[in-house]
Design a protein around this motif. Structure first.
Motif, PDB file in Angstrom:
ATOM      1  N   GLU A 235       0.825  -1.208   0.000  1.00  7.12           N
ATOM      2  CA  GLU A 235       0.000   0.000   0.000  1.00  7.12           C
ATOM      3  C   GLU A 235       0.859   1.257   0.000  1.00  7.12           C
ATOM      4  N   ALA A 236       1.933   1.253   0.785  1.00  2.00           N
ATOM      5  CA  ALA A 236       2.774   2.449   0.902  1.00  2.00           C
ATOM      6  C   ALA A 236       3.523   2.762  -0.383  1.00  2.00           C
ATOM      7  N   LEU A 237       4.008   1.723  -1.077  1.00  3.58           N
ATOM      8  CA  LEU A 237       4.888   1.940  -2.232  1.00  3.58           C
ATOM      9  C   LEU A 237       4.159   1.904  -3.572  1.00  3.58           C
ATOM     10  N   LEU A 238       3.014   1.222  -3.626  1.00  7.36           N
ATOM     11  CA  LEU A 238       2.307   1.074  -4.903  1.00  7.36           C
ATOM     12  C   LEU A 238       0.885   1.617  -4.856  1.00  7.36           C
ATOM     13  N   GLY A 239       0.294   1.703  -3.666  1.00  7.44           N
ATOM     14  CA  GLY A 239      -1.094   2.172  -3.551  1.00  7.44           C
ATOM     15  C   GLY A 239      -2.080   1.066  -3.861  1.00  7.44           C
ATOM     16  N   PHE A 240      -3.231   1.087  -3.206  1.00  6.58           N
ATOM     17  CA  PHE A 240      -4.286   0.098  -3.447  1.00  6.58           C
ATOM     18  C   PHE A 240      -5.321   0.669  -4.406  1.00  6.58           C
ATOM     19  N   PRO A 241      -5.818  -0.137  -5.341  1.00  4.42           N
ATOM     20  CA  PRO A 241      -5.247  -1.427  -5.709  1.00  4.42           C
ATOM     21  C   PRO A 241      -4.089  -1.211  -6.677  1.00  4.42           C
ATOM     22  N   PHE A 242      -3.081  -2.068  -6.600  1.00  9.84           N
ATOM     23  CA  PHE A 242      -2.044  -2.040  -7.630  1.00  9.84           C
ATOM     24  C   PHE A 242      -2.325  -3.163  -8.625  1.00  9.84           C
ATOM     25  N   ASP A 243      -1.453  -3.310  -9.617  1.00  5.88           N
ATOM     26  CA  ASP A 243      -1.815  -4.161 -10.753  1.00  5.88           C
ATOM     27  C   ASP A 243      -1.650  -5.654 -10.501  1.00  5.88           C
ATOM     28  N   ILE A 244      -0.442  -6.070 -10.077  1.00 10.91           N
ATOM     29  CA  ILE A 244      -0.142  -7.502 -10.026  1.00 10.91           C
ATOM     30  C   ILE A 244       0.644  -7.812  -8.760  1.00 10.91           C
ATOM     31  N   ILE A 254      -1.377 -19.826   2.425  1.00 11.61           N
ATOM     32  CA  ILE A 254      -1.518 -19.172   3.727  1.00 11.61           C
ATOM     33  C   ILE A 254      -1.168 -17.692   3.656  1.00 11.61           C
ATOM     34  N   HIS A 255       0.043 -17.401   3.220  1.00 10.95           N
ATOM     35  CA  HIS A 255       0.544 -16.024   3.287  1.00 10.95           C
ATOM     36  C   HIS A 255      -0.339 -15.058   2.503  1.00 10.95           C
ATOM     37  N   HIS A 256      -0.641 -15.380   1.256  1.00  5.43           N
ATOM     38  CA  HIS A 256      -1.417 -14.448   0.439  1.00  5.43           C
ATOM     39  C   HIS A 256      -2.882 -14.347   0.868  1.00  5.43           C
ATOM     40  N   PRO A 257      -3.560 -15.430   1.254  1.00  4.28           N
ATOM     41  CA  PRO A 257      -4.904 -15.253   1.806  1.00  4.28           C
ATOM     42  C   PRO A 257      -4.926 -14.351   3.037  1.00  4.28           C
ATOM     43  N   ASN A 258      -3.909 -14.470   3.885  1.00  4.79           N
ATOM     44  CA  ASN A 258      -3.848 -13.609   5.066  1.00  4.79           C
ATOM     45  C   ASN A 258      -3.565 -12.163   4.682  1.00  4.79           C
ATOM     46  N   GLU A 259      -2.710 -11.994   3.706  1.00  3.61           N
ATOM     47  CA  GLU A 259      -2.421 -10.646   3.218  1.00  3.61           C
ATOM     48  C   GLU A 259      -3.682 -10.005   2.629  1.00  3.61           C
ATOM     49  N   ILE A 260      -4.422 -10.786   1.855  1.00  2.43           N
ATOM     50  CA  ILE A 260      -5.670 -10.278   1.264  1.00  2.43           C
ATOM     51  C   ILE A 260      -6.653  -9.872   2.354  1.00  2.43           C
ATOM     52  N   ALA A 261      -6.776 -10.693   3.396  1.00  2.00           N
ATOM     53  CA  ALA A 261      -7.699 -10.380   4.490  1.00  2.00           C
ATOM     54  C   ALA A 261      -7.327  -9.053   5.147  1.00  2.00           C
ATOM     55  N   GLN A 262      -6.039  -8.826   5.363  1.00  2.00           N
ATOM     56  CA  GLN A 262      -5.573  -7.553   5.929  1.00  2.00           C
ATOM     57  C   GLN A 262      -5.925  -6.390   5.009  1.00  2.00           C
ATOM     58  N   ASN A 263      -5.726  -6.604   3.699  1.00  2.00           N
ATOM     59  CA  ASN A 263      -6.030  -5.547   2.735  1.00  2.00           C
ATOM     60  C   ASN A 263      -7.513  -5.200   2.734  1.00  2.00           C
ATOM     61  N   GLN A 264      -8.350  -6.229   2.810  1.00  2.00           N
ATOM     62  CA  GLN A 264      -9.792  -5.992   2.875  1.00  2.00           C
ATOM     63  C   GLN A 264     -10.146  -5.195   4.137  1.00  2.00           C
ATOM     64  N   ALA A 265      -9.536  -5.569   5.253  1.00  2.00           N
ATOM     65  CA  ALA A 265      -9.826  -4.890   6.510  1.00  2.00           C
ATOM     66  C   ALA A 265      -9.415  -3.429   6.450  1.00  2.00           C
ATOM     67  N   TYR A 266      -8.323  -3.147   5.753  1.00  2.00           N
ATOM     68  CA  TYR A 266      -7.808  -1.779   5.674  1.00  2.00           C
ATOM     69  C   TYR A 266      -8.670  -0.918   4.765  1.00  2.00           C
ATOM     70  N   CYS A 267      -9.153  -1.513   3.664  1.00  2.00           N
ATOM     71  CA  CYS A 267      -9.872  -0.731   2.649  1.00  2.00           C
ATOM     72  C   CYS A 267     -11.391  -0.875   2.752  1.00  2.00           C
ATOM     73  N   CYS A 268     -11.842  -2.106   2.958  1.00  2.00           N
ATOM     74  CA  CYS A 268     -13.271  -2.409   2.999  1.00  2.00           C
ATOM     75  C   CYS A 268     -13.398  -3.851   3.457  1.00  2.00           C
ATOM     76  N   ASP A 274     -14.951  -8.884  -6.809  1.00  2.00           N
ATOM     77  CA  ASP A 274     -14.189  -7.778  -7.384  1.00  2.00           C
ATOM     78  C   ASP A 274     -12.760  -7.918  -6.867  1.00  2.00           C
ATOM     79  N   ALA A 275     -11.850  -8.340  -7.755  1.00  2.00           N
ATOM     80  CA  ALA A 275     -10.483  -8.651  -7.340  1.00  2.00           C
ATOM     81  C   ALA A 275      -9.777  -7.452  -6.734  1.00  2.00           C
ATOM     82  N   ARG A 276     -10.218  -6.242  -7.073  1.00  2.00           N
ATOM     83  CA  ARG A 276      -9.551  -5.056  -6.547  1.00  2.00           C
ATOM     84  C   ARG A 276      -9.666  -4.967  -5.026  1.00  2.00           C
ATOM     85  N   ASN A 277     -10.690  -5.607  -4.454  1.00  2.00           N
ATOM     86  CA  ASN A 277     -10.831  -5.589  -2.998  1.00  2.00           C
ATOM     87  C   ASN A 277      -9.720  -6.364  -2.300  1.00  2.00           C
ATOM     88  N   SER A 278      -8.978  -7.169  -3.065  1.00  2.00           N
ATOM     89  CA  SER A 278      -7.883  -7.956  -2.483  1.00  2.00           C
ATOM     90  C   SER A 278      -6.610  -7.136  -2.319  1.00  2.00           C
TER      91      SER A 278
END
Length: 517
Positions: A235-244, A254-268, A274-278
C-alpha cells in the motif's frame, strides 16, 4: 504498445484475464505513459536462497520485462523479510532471523545484511533487472499504525499477541481454496484463537525471552507478524489497488490469503468477486522446482543454491534458460542433465548471435551503437534508421508477431525461445534489423546475448585440478602432434587431460574444443 492483448492467469479468479492497468496514463502525453505496478514477495534473509526460491524471481523478472515490452512504465517491488517470519508459515515456531543469529553467534541485523547481499548478488547473476528492495524493519512503525487502524473491527488480543479474526472479512481463503465446509483452514489451532485460520498481526515478546528485534506497541513489546509487512509495503509503495502481486505457489495457501484479508480490513470488507478488494487486480504464482532424487536438501550437505551450480561449472544463465524453457505455472524438474542441456542451448544461441554480430555491418560498428535499439518496435522496423531505408521481410514480421503472441499468452517463454532461435537462423537479413530484433527479443528473455561470449559460458568447476592456461597449452601441443600425424602423442595428451577432468570434444558442432566435467 503492441496489438495483441496481454493475458495473464489470475490465481484469484482461476482464469486468464486481459491486463488492464490501474494507471493507464494520458493518451498523447509521453510524460505520463501507462504504468504497471507489481509487488513480488521477497525472501526471508536468514540463509542462502535455494534455486527453487530463485525461480520465483526469474518469473517475476520475465513478467516485468514483458510489461516493458508491451510499452508500460514499470514499478516493481520485491520486499526483504528481515523480521517476523517464523519457522512455520502457520504462526508457529521460532523467528527465523533470531534462530539463525543464535546459531551463528551474530546479530540478527548482521545476518539480514549478509544474506540480503547474497540474494541480490544472485539476482544480478541471473540478469534479474534491479527492483526496489524495501526491508520489513524499515516499515515497523507503519505496521503498528496499520494494525491500530484495523484492530477495533478485525482483531483481538491474546496473551501471545494481537490476532486477526478471519471471520470479519468476506471470502477468506478464496485464493487458496483451502477453507473447509466448516470454515476452518489447514492452520493448526493456537489456544485462545477464535478460528483455526486466525493469524498473528503482532507477536508479544514472552516474558522469559529476549529478542534482538523488538519494538514498543499498544499490545506490548514485540515484533510484527510476517503477513503484515507485505500489506503495509504494498500500500505504501504502490497504492491500493495495484496491478499484479506475484509469489511462489506455496504463498497461495496461507501467506497471500492472510495478506488479502488484511487488505480488505484496511480498505473495505467487501467480497472478492471484485479482485480489486484484495489489494491487487491480478495474483500470479509460479509453480515449484522439484528435485526428485532428494539429494540436494540442506541436510544432505549440498544445498542446491546458485553458487553450487557455478562451483560445478555451470553459468548462472543456464539456470535462467532452464526456467524459461518451462511455463511458470508448470512444475519444473531439476536435474544436472537438464541443466547441461539448457547450457548447450544457450551456447548455440550465443554462437549464432556472435556470427552476425562479428560480421561487417553496412553501417559500421560506430553507427550500430547509435541505433536506439531499446525503442524499436514492430512499426519502426519499417522506418528509416540512421538515414537508411530498412524494410524487413515478411518472415521477420511474422516471427515478431509470433514472439509477441507467445508473451501475450500468459508469458509462454518456451515458445518465445523457439521463435528467437528461428529468427536467428533466417538467411539474408539486414544486420541492422537482425541486431535490433535480437536485442528486443532478448530484452524480454534477459540473457544479454549480444554481449555474452562463449568464453563467458565456460565456467571452471571448483574441483578442477587444472587451470585454463594449462588446458590451452596442452591443446596447442596436441594440435601440433595431430598435424605431424603423431597420434600416439595426441592420444596421450587427450588421456592426460581426461584424467584431470577435461573432456576434449573433437568435431563438436558447437565449435567447443573442451569442457571441464
Amino acid at each position: 504498445m503492441t496489438d495483441t492483448p496481454l493475458k495473464l492467469f489470475n490465481s484469484l479468479t482461476r482464469q486468464l484475464e486481459e491486463f488492464q492497468p490501474v494507471h493507464p496514463g494520458v493518451v498523447g502525453d509521453p510524460a505520463q505513459p501507462p504504468e504497471a505496478r507489481v509487488y513480488s514477495c521477497g525472501p526471508t534473509v536468514y540463509n542462502y536462497q535455494h534455486i527453487g526460491n530463485m525461480r520465483a524471481y526469474v518469473f517475476a523478472d520475465t513478467l516485468g520485462r514483458t510489461l516493458q515490452w508491451k510499452g508500460y512504465k514499470l514499478t516493481h517491488v520485491i520486499n526483504i523479510t528481515d523480521v517476523g517470519h517464523l519457522t512455520s508459515d502457520a504462526d508457529e515456531g521460532e523467528d527465523k532471523m533470531e534462530k539463525m543469529a543464535a546459531r551463528e553467534g551474530k546479530s540478527a541485523w548482521d545476518i539480514a545484511k549478509f544474506y540480503q547481499e547474497d540474494f541480490e548478488r544472485d539476482l544480478a547473476r541471473l540478469n534479474v533487472q534491479p527492483k526496489q528492495h524495501p526491508r520489513a524493519t524499515e516499515f515497523v512503525e507503519a505496521m503498528i499504525a496499520w494494525a491500530e487502524r484495523i484492530a477495533p473491527r478485525h482483531c483481538y488480543e491474546l496473551e501471545s499477541g494481537l490476532y486477526f479474526d478471519v471471520s470479519t472479512v468476506a471470502d477468506y481463503g478464496r485464493l487458496a481454496r483451502a477453507v473447509t465446509d466448516e470454515g476452518e483452514g489447514r492452520i493448526e489451532s493456537v489456544e485462545g484463537k477464535r478460528n483455526a485460520a486466525d493469524f498473528a498481526i503482532w507477536r508479544k515478546t514472552p516474558p522469559v525471552e529476549t529478542r534482538q528485534m523488538e519494538w514498543d506497541s499498544p499490545w506490548g513489546k514485540g515484533a510484527p507478524g510476517w503477513h503484515l509487512e507485505c500489506s503495509v509495503m504494498g500500500e505504501a509503495l504502490l497504492g491500493f489497488p495495484f496491478d499484479i502481486h506475484t509469489g511462489g505457489i506455496d504463498h497461495r495457501e496461507i501467506h497471500h490469503p492472510n495478506e488479502i484479508a488484511q487488505n480488505q480490513a484496511y480498505c473495505c470488507t467487501n467480497g472478492l468477486d471484485d479482485a480489486r478488494n484484495s489489494g491487487a487486480k491480478i495474483w500470479m504464482h509460479n509453480n515449484f522446482l522439484v528435485e526428485r532424487s532428494g539429494k540436494m536438501s540442506k541436510s544432505s550437505g549440498e544445498f542446491l543454491r546458485l553458487q553450487l551450480l557455478i562451483d560445478k561449472g555451470f553459468h548462472p544463465l543456464a539456470y535462467r534458460m532452464m526456467c524459461l524453457q518451462a511455463h511458470y505455472r508448470s512444475e519444473l524438474e531439476f536435474s544436472w542433465e537438464g541443466l547441461e542441456a539448457a547450457l548447450v542451448r544457450l551456447k548455440r544461441m550465443v554462437i549464432a548471435v556472435s556470427r552476425f554480430a562479428d560480421s561487417a555491418s553496412p553501417l559500421g560498428p560506430d553507427q550500430m551503437d547509435l541505433i536506439p535499439l531499446d525503442t524499436i518496435d514492430r512499426a519502426s522496423l519499417s522506418t528509416v534508421i540512421i538515414g537508411q531505408p530498412i524494410k524487413p521481410s515478411e518472415a521477420v514480421l511474422e516471427l515478431w508477431d509470433k514472439f509477441d503472441a507467445a508473451l501475450s499468452d500468459d508469458l509462454n517463454t518456451s515458445v518465445a525461445l523457439t521463435v528467437l532461435e528461428n529468427f536467428v537462423s533466417l538467411p539474408d537479413i539486414h544486420n541492422v534489423v537482425r541486431r535490433a530484433v535480437v536485442d528486443r527479443f532478448d530484452s524480454v528473455l534477459g540473457f544479454g546475448l549480444t554481449s555474452l561470449t562463449r568464453a563467458d559460458l565456460r565456467i571452471r568447476p571448483k574441483s578442477a585440478q587444472i587451470t585454463e592456461a594449462e588446458i590451452e597449452a596442452a591443446l596447442a601441443e596436441r594440435k601440433v602432434a595431430r598435424a605431424a600425424k603423431d597420434f600416439a602423442r595426441s592420444d596421450a595428451l587427450r588421456d592426460e587431460l581426461a584424467a584431470k577432468g577435461v573432456e576434449v570434444m573433437d568435431g563438436d558442432p558447437l565449435g567447443w574444443e573442451w569442457k571441464l566435467s
